[in-house]
Design a protein around this motif. Sequence first.
Motif, short mmCIF file in Angstrom:
data_model
loop_
_atom_site.label_atom_id
_atom_site.label_comp_id
_atom_site.label_asym_id
_atom_site.label_seq_id
_atom_site.Cartn_x
_atom_site.Cartn_y
_atom_site.Cartn_z
N LEU A 162 0.83 -1.21 0.00
CA LEU A 162 0.00 0.00 0.00
C LEU A 162 0.86 1.26 0.00
O LEU A 162 1.78 1.41 0.80
N GLY A 163 0.56 2.15 -0.95
CA GLY A 163 1.30 3.40 -1.07
C GLY A 163 2.51 3.31 -1.97
O GLY A 163 3.05 4.34 -2.40
N GLU A 164 2.96 2.08 -2.29
CA GLU A 164 4.11 1.91 -3.18
C GLU A 164 3.63 1.85 -4.63
O GLU A 164 2.48 1.50 -4.91
N THR A 165 4.53 2.20 -5.55
CA THR A 165 4.13 2.17 -6.96
C THR A 165 4.29 0.77 -7.54
O THR A 165 5.15 -0.01 -7.12
N LEU A 166 3.46 0.51 -8.50
CA LEU A 166 3.45 -0.78 -9.18
C LEU A 166 4.81 -1.08 -9.80
O LEU A 166 5.33 -2.20 -9.70
N TRP A 167 5.44 -0.09 -10.42
CA TRP A 167 6.69 -0.32 -11.16
C TRP A 167 7.87 -0.57 -10.24
O TRP A 167 8.76 -1.35 -10.59
N GLU A 168 7.87 0.09 -9.05
CA GLU A 168 8.98 -0.12 -8.12
C GLU A 168 8.91 -1.48 -7.45
O GLU A 168 9.93 -2.14 -7.24
N MET A 169 7.69 -1.90 -7.10
CA MET A 169 7.55 -3.18 -6.39
C MET A 169 7.71 -4.38 -7.34
O MET A 169 8.09 -5.46 -6.91
N PHE A 170 7.41 -4.14 -8.62
CA PHE A 170 7.50 -5.24 -9.59
C PHE A 170 8.34 -4.77 -10.79
O PHE A 170 7.81 -4.36 -11.82
N PRO A 171 9.66 -4.83 -10.63
CA PRO A 171 10.56 -4.28 -11.67
C PRO A 171 10.52 -5.04 -12.99
O PRO A 171 11.07 -4.57 -13.98
N GLY A 172 9.84 -6.17 -13.01
CA GLY A 172 9.71 -6.90 -14.27
C GLY A 172 8.63 -6.34 -15.18
O GLY A 172 8.53 -6.74 -16.34
N PRO A 200 10.21 -12.48 -14.01
CA PRO A 200 10.89 -12.73 -12.73
C PRO A 200 10.36 -13.94 -11.96
O PRO A 200 11.12 -14.64 -11.29
N SER A 201 9.05 -14.18 -12.04
CA SER A 201 8.48 -15.32 -11.33
C SER A 201 8.18 -16.49 -12.25
O SER A 201 7.77 -17.56 -11.80
N ASP A 202 8.36 -16.27 -13.58
CA ASP A 202 8.09 -17.29 -14.59
C ASP A 202 6.63 -17.76 -14.50
O ASP A 202 6.34 -18.95 -14.69
N ASN A 203 5.74 -16.81 -14.20
CA ASN A 203 4.31 -17.12 -14.10
C ASN A 203 3.54 -16.45 -15.24
O ASN A 203 3.84 -15.31 -15.62
N TRP A 204 2.52 -17.17 -15.71
CA TRP A 204 1.60 -16.61 -16.70
C TRP A 204 0.36 -16.09 -15.97
O TRP A 204 -0.15 -16.73 -15.05
#
Length: 663
Positions: A162-172, A200-204
């Motif tokens: 919460l409060g963090e940006t999508l791009w910073e938390m998930f650099p992929g 990064p997680s190899d998930n679809w």
Amino acid sequence: MQETIDALPYQIAVIDQNGFIQYVNKAWQQFTLDNGGTVESTGPGLNYLAALESGSAKNDAQGLRAILNGEKTSYESKYPCHTPDELRWYYFHAQPLIQHGDITGAVVNHRLIGSEELNSRDIYQIIENMNDAMYTVDDKYRFTYINQQAESEMRFSRTELLGETLWEMFPGMPDSDFEQNYVHAMSKRVPVQFEALYPPSDNWYEVSIYPHDDGGLITFFRNKNKEKHVDSLLWQSQHFDPMTGLPNRRHIYRYMEDLITAAEPFCLFYFDLDHFQLINDVYGHDFGDEVMQEAASRLRWSLTEQMFLGRLGGDEFIIIAEPDAAEQLTVAQGEKLSRLFDMPFYSPDGKPIQIHASISSAIHPEDGNSPSAMITAVDTAMHEAKKQRKDETIVAYQATMKEMMERRITIESDLFDHFDSGDYFLVYQPQVSLITEKICGVEVLSRWHHPLYGAIPPPEFIAIAESVGKSSTLTKKIIHAGLHAYQTWKNESGFNGKIAFNVSAAMLANESFNHFLIDVKERFNIADGIIELEITEDAQLTASAGIKNVLTTLRSEGFLIAVDDFGTGFSSIDYLIDFPIDILKIDKTFIDQIGVSKRGESVLRSLISLAENLEVEIVVEGLETEEERRFLIGEGCTLAQGYYFDKPMTNDDLTRRFADYQQ
């Protein structure tokens, strides 16, 4: 009642005790159509329980199953439905269908509800307990809400996100399909649905994004790894050969289609293991599979990365090479690849086995502009490669080969259709006494004047009949027609000599063919010692103990056994001693030595002497000159056939000759 249900705006379905849909109303059908489905896909016959459990409605599946099991009298839920166009809320309700006191199924209804029917507590409970992961971000892509399923899937707690940006938390996500779709949904304020891999997680993930009233976005996403794994296994099974692990026929064709669509030139090479069926017959299919795997492995390790290797089927492999790489597959490369197969394979008992390969090639676009045309081209060239039997040579496709194949196919197709027409006919070559010049026997020969190709040489159409397993059928027709003619000669000309037919050792190995011989002799009432069976020397004749027993039986039934073209085949003194042979027909190549080669004449004298010592009759083939006739009489020969007396002739001509010779 049905009209009443169809008139309701709610989506209604009736399911049976096992969860299969029995009936749906028109509203249910229309909902399916509005969401890109078909009436058949969600109508009667569908297992609705299984559909709920395989999707994101496992809670509803559990509630419905409880009703069918009598554990609940009703079940209801509210859920979001993220369609391609908008986020909607639906009410789900189910109750049992009871007949004569027993639960026989359930009635399910869905209806669209507005946000006014939902209070904030309803929405919170629904979102927290839904199977789909869900989160919201503001217009700066900062997380504003995360449900339980999203926490579990993203491996972060709410307090961390919460409060963090999508791009910073998930650099992929930056510079990926995720960023592209998020920016599109945010800037255009439109719903977006897509599937993408998060490296990064190899998930679809299957992702649905909707604009939110506060300027941000609502995201629903679901892990698709299981479905992708199943799809991958299905694709693997459809495109790869399970035995060798190589691309299969479907994959080969698609690979060529891609190259052809891209206008990429390529070379296609076709490898076929010679006589591989013998491996399966002698050592069994399990060992045959091992050989196939080893052959694939040898090919795989011999090729460069620019070459595509696949298994077309059976003992056939395909190599597709880009033009630069194809230059390596010259004759020298062909020799290298052939040597891979020349290296011995080892049988289960450790014995070395030699297996050879034939290789053909074709070039795109010169030789074909579709996968089927390219395969046809290399298959056509393979027929020529098999005939040449030069393992070190790659036989390249040529247009003339297609003409030859078309000729072969036409001959194969027309062979039996033309037998009873005037196009296909029999001719007869007399066997004449060298002393009296009277006809003592007649050899029956076949001829074919094709309406398209004209006179077709007998070796050509006979070989084709053998290759398609029809030589026995053809020979039966010839014997039947020949014996019918023999009866006419006997009745009208008083002929009582022999009549000779050519048969192969392979035919005599067939019990049904031998029954035919015995039966046709009886039906035409042919006396013993009249029908002569001429068998060409070959490996099967000289090596088979079973053939000896067959010949013994036929001889006891009154047939004469002759060895045709003696001296040119797999000659063996042993079979001359052991086999029940009545006649040796000395081949024309030896007669041609008379007056030409003293050594050749010596060999001929030896053959004649051998036959005399074995007490078998001699018939000389290919007599053409008076000098040859005098020589043969001097060596004690009494019977001959050849142009000196007669060429093969029609039945009418033979009837006239009978009159001349019998005077």
